[in-house]
Design an enzyme around this catalytic site. Structure first.
Site, PDB file in Angstrom:
ATOM      1  N   TYR A   1      -7.613  -9.717  -6.545  1.00  0.00           N
ATOM      2  CA  TYR A   1      -6.885  -8.958  -5.527  1.00  0.00           C
ATOM      3  C   TYR A   1      -7.754  -7.834  -4.952  1.00  0.00           C
ATOM      4  O   TYR A   1      -7.899  -7.691  -3.727  1.00  0.00           O
ATOM      5  CB  TYR A   1      -5.581  -8.349  -6.092  1.00  0.00           C
ATOM      6  CG  TYR A   1      -5.115  -7.254  -5.179  1.00  0.00           C
ATOM      7  CD1 TYR A   1      -4.475  -7.556  -3.984  1.00  0.00           C
ATOM      8  CD2 TYR A   1      -5.420  -5.910  -5.446  1.00  0.00           C
ATOM      9  CE1 TYR A   1      -4.122  -6.562  -3.084  1.00  0.00           C
ATOM     10  CE2 TYR A   1      -5.071  -4.911  -4.556  1.00  0.00           C
ATOM     11  CZ  TYR A   1      -4.425  -5.246  -3.385  1.00  0.00           C
ATOM     12  OH  TYR A   1      -4.100  -4.273  -2.492  1.00  0.00           O
TER      13      TYR A   1
ATOM     14  N   GLY B   1      -1.877   6.384 -16.591  1.00  0.00           N
ATOM     15  CA  GLY B   1      -1.607   5.134 -17.288  1.00  0.00           C
ATOM     16  C   GLY B   1      -2.673   4.067 -17.096  1.00  0.00           C
ATOM     17  O   GLY B   1      -3.580   4.213 -16.274  1.00  0.00           O
ATOM     18  N   TYR B   2      -2.542   2.993 -17.872  1.00  0.00           N
ATOM     19  CA  TYR B   2      -3.509   1.882 -17.834  1.00  0.00           C
ATOM     20  C   TYR B   2      -4.937   2.429 -17.839  1.00  0.00           C
ATOM     21  O   TYR B   2      -5.678   2.289 -16.868  1.00  0.00           O
ATOM     22  CB  TYR B   2      -3.273   1.001 -16.610  1.00  0.00           C
ATOM     23  CG  TYR B   2      -2.091   0.077 -16.732  1.00  0.00           C
ATOM     24  CD1 TYR B   2      -1.878  -0.638 -17.909  1.00  0.00           C
ATOM     25  CD2 TYR B   2      -1.208  -0.100 -15.695  1.00  0.00           C
ATOM     26  CE1 TYR B   2      -0.799  -1.492 -18.028  1.00  0.00           C
ATOM     27  CE2 TYR B   2      -0.122  -0.956 -15.807  1.00  0.00           C
ATOM     28  CZ  TYR B   2       0.074  -1.650 -16.981  1.00  0.00           C
ATOM     29  OH  TYR B   2       1.139  -2.493 -17.101  1.00  0.00           O
TER      30      TYR B   2
ATOM     31  N   CYS C   1      12.050 -16.275   8.914  1.00  0.00           N
ATOM     32  CA  CYS C   1      12.041 -16.274   7.450  1.00  0.00           C
ATOM     33  C   CYS C   1      12.978 -17.348   6.907  1.00  0.00           C
ATOM     34  O   CYS C   1      14.191 -17.312   7.124  1.00  0.00           O
ATOM     35  CB  CYS C   1      12.454 -14.895   6.935  1.00  0.00           C
ATOM     36  SG  CYS C   1      12.493 -14.771   5.137  1.00  0.00           S
TER      37      CYS C   1
ATOM     38  N   CYS D   1      10.818  -5.510   3.364  1.00  0.00           N
ATOM     39  CA  CYS D   1      11.043  -6.688   2.512  1.00  0.00           C
ATOM     40  C   CYS D   1      11.011  -6.261   1.058  1.00  0.00           C
ATOM     41  O   CYS D   1      10.217  -6.730   0.256  1.00  0.00           O
ATOM     42  CB  CYS D   1       9.977  -7.750   2.803  1.00  0.00           C
ATOM     43  SG  CYS D   1      10.358  -9.388   2.135  1.00  0.00           S
TER      44      CYS D   1
ATOM     45  N   GLU E   1      -7.457   1.569  -4.344  1.00  0.00           N
ATOM     46  CA  GLU E   1      -7.026   0.261  -4.834  1.00  0.00           C
ATOM     47  C   GLU E   1      -6.957   0.234  -6.354  1.00  0.00           C
ATOM     48  O   GLU E   1      -6.048  -0.361  -6.932  1.00  0.00           O
ATOM     49  CB  GLU E   1      -7.944  -0.845  -4.323  1.00  0.00           C
ATOM     50  CG  GLU E   1      -7.809  -1.132  -2.829  1.00  0.00           C
ATOM     51  CD  GLU E   1      -6.421  -1.601  -2.432  1.00  0.00           C
ATOM     52  OE1 GLU E   1      -5.658  -2.047  -3.313  1.00  0.00           O
ATOM     53  OE2 GLU E   1      -6.084  -1.506  -1.236  1.00  0.00           O
TER      54      GLU E   1
ATOM     55  N   TRP F   1      -5.697   7.614   1.883  1.00  0.00           N
ATOM     56  CA  TRP F   1      -6.904   6.783   1.777  1.00  0.00           C
ATOM     57  C   TRP F   1      -7.078   5.861   2.982  1.00  0.00           C
ATOM     58  O   TRP F   1      -8.019   5.105   3.041  1.00  0.00           O
ATOM     59  CB  TRP F   1      -6.842   5.925   0.508  1.00  0.00           C
ATOM     60  CG  TRP F   1      -5.505   5.294   0.299  1.00  0.00           C
ATOM     61  CD1 TRP F   1      -5.073   4.107   0.805  1.00  0.00           C
ATOM     62  CD2 TRP F   1      -4.422   5.809  -0.472  1.00  0.00           C
ATOM     63  NE1 TRP F   1      -3.788   3.855   0.412  1.00  0.00           N
ATOM     64  CE2 TRP F   1      -3.360   4.885  -0.386  1.00  0.00           C
ATOM     65  CE3 TRP F   1      -4.242   6.974  -1.245  1.00  0.00           C
ATOM     66  CZ2 TRP F   1      -2.137   5.087  -1.026  1.00  0.00           C
ATOM     67  CZ3 TRP F   1      -3.025   7.155  -1.876  1.00  0.00           C
ATOM     68  CH2 TRP F   1      -1.999   6.229  -1.768  1.00  0.00           C
ATOM     69  N   ARG F   2      -6.182   5.951   3.924  1.00  0.00           N
ATOM     70  CA  ARG F   2      -6.262   5.066   5.079  1.00  0.00           C
ATOM     71  C   ARG F   2      -6.956   5.755   6.235  1.00  0.00           C
ATOM     72  O   ARG F   2      -6.631   6.892   6.576  1.00  0.00           O
ATOM     73  CB  ARG F   2      -4.857   4.686   5.541  1.00  0.00           C
ATOM     74  CG  ARG F   2      -4.414   3.367   5.016  1.00  0.00           C
ATOM     75  CD  ARG F   2      -3.097   2.968   5.619  1.00  0.00           C
ATOM     76  NE  ARG F   2      -2.547   1.871   4.835  1.00  0.00           N
ATOM     77  CZ  ARG F   2      -1.313   1.415   4.953  1.00  0.00           C
ATOM     78  NH1 ARG F   2      -0.494   1.967   5.826  1.00  0.00           N
ATOM     79  NH2 ARG F   2      -0.912   0.429   4.204  1.00  0.00           N
TER      80      ARG F   2
ATOM     81  N   CYS G   1      16.383  -7.036   6.552  1.00  0.00           N
ATOM     82  CA  CYS G   1      15.872  -8.158   7.331  1.00  0.00           C
ATOM     83  C   CYS G   1      16.036  -7.964   8.840  1.00  0.00           C
ATOM     84  O   CYS G   1      15.243  -8.496   9.624  1.00  0.00           O
ATOM     85  CB  CYS G   1      16.557  -9.444   6.890  1.00  0.00           C
ATOM     86  SG  CYS G   1      16.275  -9.836   5.147  1.00  0.00           S
TER      87      CYS G   1
ATOM     88  N   CYS H   1      12.935  -6.612  10.273  1.00  0.00           N
ATOM     89  CA  CYS H   1      11.677  -7.290   9.935  1.00  0.00           C
ATOM     90  C   CYS H   1      11.103  -8.036  11.141  1.00  0.00           C
ATOM     91  O   CYS H   1      11.815  -8.785  11.813  1.00  0.00           O
ATOM     92  CB  CYS H   1      11.911  -8.284   8.792  1.00  0.00           C
ATOM     93  SG  CYS H   1      10.421  -9.176   8.311  1.00  0.00           S
TER      94      CYS H   1
ATOM     95  N   ASP I   1      -1.066  -9.203  -3.376  1.00  0.00           N
ATOM     96  CA  ASP I   1      -0.494  -8.343  -4.418  1.00  0.00           C
ATOM     97  C   ASP I   1       0.979  -8.685  -4.598  1.00  0.00           C
ATOM     98  O   ASP I   1       1.477  -9.660  -4.036  1.00  0.00           O
ATOM     99  CB  ASP I   1      -0.674  -6.872  -4.023  1.00  0.00           C
ATOM    100  CG  ASP I   1       0.242  -6.502  -2.872  1.00  0.00           C
ATOM    101  OD1 ASP I   1       0.588  -7.401  -2.091  1.00  0.00           O
ATOM    102  OD2 ASP I   1       0.620  -5.332  -2.759  1.00  0.00           O
TER     103      ASP I   1
END
Length: 401
Positions: free
Chosen positions: A138, A99-100, A240, A224, A55, A38-39, A231, A234, A156
DNA sequence: AAGGCGTGGCT
DNA sequence: TAGCCAAGCCT
């Protein structure tokens, strides 16, 4: 090149600029962004319909699970106009297993409204998006930022985790949400003009709020992570606060929620030849609008005898056969254990009021939630090719090697 | 405003 | 294994 960039970064950091965080995030994103169906690729035009559809599907659902569903939906309904004309039942059947299910109902309602009230084009402001069914704070911010380049920060679960670690937000969720949101917004590039959320990218086209949000989500998904974050990889690692303290895995703090109580009930798998007795659940609530075999009530202290008394009434009372074992299923708010009873009735036996017969071979076309796939597979056992029903989806996703 | 609302994969 | 956890929304 990379060395030079490192030097510049370091210099800025020595100057104490928190303004570097957006730069670091975007540099990391440009090199490490996940390729997702979807990007849009850099330079491609973003399709708001695809952003919206992804989304909605991704709400509380993993990228891996969503993938095949997204492709199926896009193939069948390539744009919001096509989906706006679809029936709710068609959408529920395509959604089955994800689901949902209120998301599917809202998907249907939202597509219809975009078609009727917005001329088939998604509104391009956060406020107007927020008014659509199934689009909460969101999702409205995510679509506004990703599809329309609005300067706003969707928050999110990933971003909550990243931000709570970056700034050591000790207050537990959900109380910490406002503070986390405010801190997350500081990760956006400084606004040049206009009010936040209303300013689009200028003619220079350099505002990248959507990419910063997606960078944070990718960071949360791959670096993360909830446990054992990497880390050292990152881009914000040196920045951080939790990592500096060494307790990054303890974020985000959360207030514990009580576990749901086990509920029990019975499910009734009735065969008439090669057909099974089913009905449609009420439009709202648990598994709303989905297909099920008749069941008893699901209650916390309900024994088999009480559940069996709720068997469907058929013309000539069948002899109920209890299958060994039970079907267990875990919903978000309670675990469920269903005893499965089977019966075989004579040809032309009428379906009770509100119920219908469905050929076993066509169960796959029904809006069957996975719980009911388990129940039917358990009830029909090895007798039938029904087993293929429950496993077909997985086979499609993971072709035999 | 806290709880209802699915499912599968992970440790 | 038995929790957690995943790009939340609705009431």
């Amino acid at each position: 090149m990379a060395r030079a960039a490192t030097t510049i970064r370091h210099t800025h950091k020595m100057e104490g600029g928190d303004r570097d965080r957006p730069v670091l995030l975007l540099e990391w994103y440009d090199r490490n962004r996940r390729l997702l169906p979807w990007r849009a690729l850099p330079g491609e035009t973003v399709d708001p319909y695809r952003v919206w559809l992804s989304e909605i599907m991704l709400q509380q659902t993993t990228v891996k699970t969503v993938g095949p569903y997204f492709e199926k939906f896009l193939a069948r309904w390539p744009d919001v106009e096509a989906m706006g004309r679809a029936s709710l039942d068609d959408i529920l059947r395509m959604w089955a297993g994800l689901g949902y299910y209120s998301r599917a109902r809202n998907l249907h309602a939202c597509a219809a409204r975009v078609l009727r009230d917005h001329g088939g084009r998604f509104p391009d402001t956060e406020a107007d998006l927020r008014a659509l069914p199934g689009v909460g704070p969101y999702t409205a911010a995510a679509i506004a930022a990703i599809a329309f380049n609005r300067r706003t920060m969707p928050v999110d679960g990933n971003i909550e985790r990243v931000v709570s670690r970056l700034f050591t937000v000790d207050e537990p969720l959900p109380k910490a949400k406002p503070r986390i949101h405010a801190l997350a917004a500081t990760l956006l590039e400084p606004s040049r003009s206009g009010r936040d959320g209303e300013s689009r990218a200028g003619h220079d086209g350099k505002s990248r709020a959507g990419d910063i949000a997606q960078a944070l989500m990718d960071l949360g998904a791959t670096i993360c992570t909830p446990k054992k974050p990497s880390c050292v990889l990152c881009p914000l690692g040196d920045d951080c606060a939790a990592r500096a303290r060494g307790d990054q895995e303890t974020f985000p703090r959360k207030t514990p929620k009580k576990a749901g109580e086990l509920r029990r009930g019975a499910a009734f798998v009735v065969r008439r030849g090669n057909e099974v007795l089913v009905r449609t659940r009420p439009a709202k609530g648990l598994l709303g609008g989905m297909t099920e075999v008749p069941t008893s009530t699901w209650l916390a202290a309900q024994d088999d005898a009480a559940a069996l008394k709720q068997a469907p009434c058929l013309q000539s009372a069948p002899r109920w056969q209890r299958k060994a074992g039970a079907v267990t299923h875990v919903f978000t708010h309670f675990p469920l254990e269903l005893a499965v009873y089977t019966a075989i009735v004579a040809a032309r036996t009428a379906a009770p009021e509100g119920m219908r017969w469905v050929p076993i071979a066509r169960l796959n076309d029904e809006a069957l939630p996975n719980l009911m796939r388990k129940v039917i597979a358990h009830g029909l056992g090895d007798e039938m090719e029904i087993h293929a029903l429950a496993t077909r989806r997985k086979q499609q996703e993971d072709p035999p090697s």
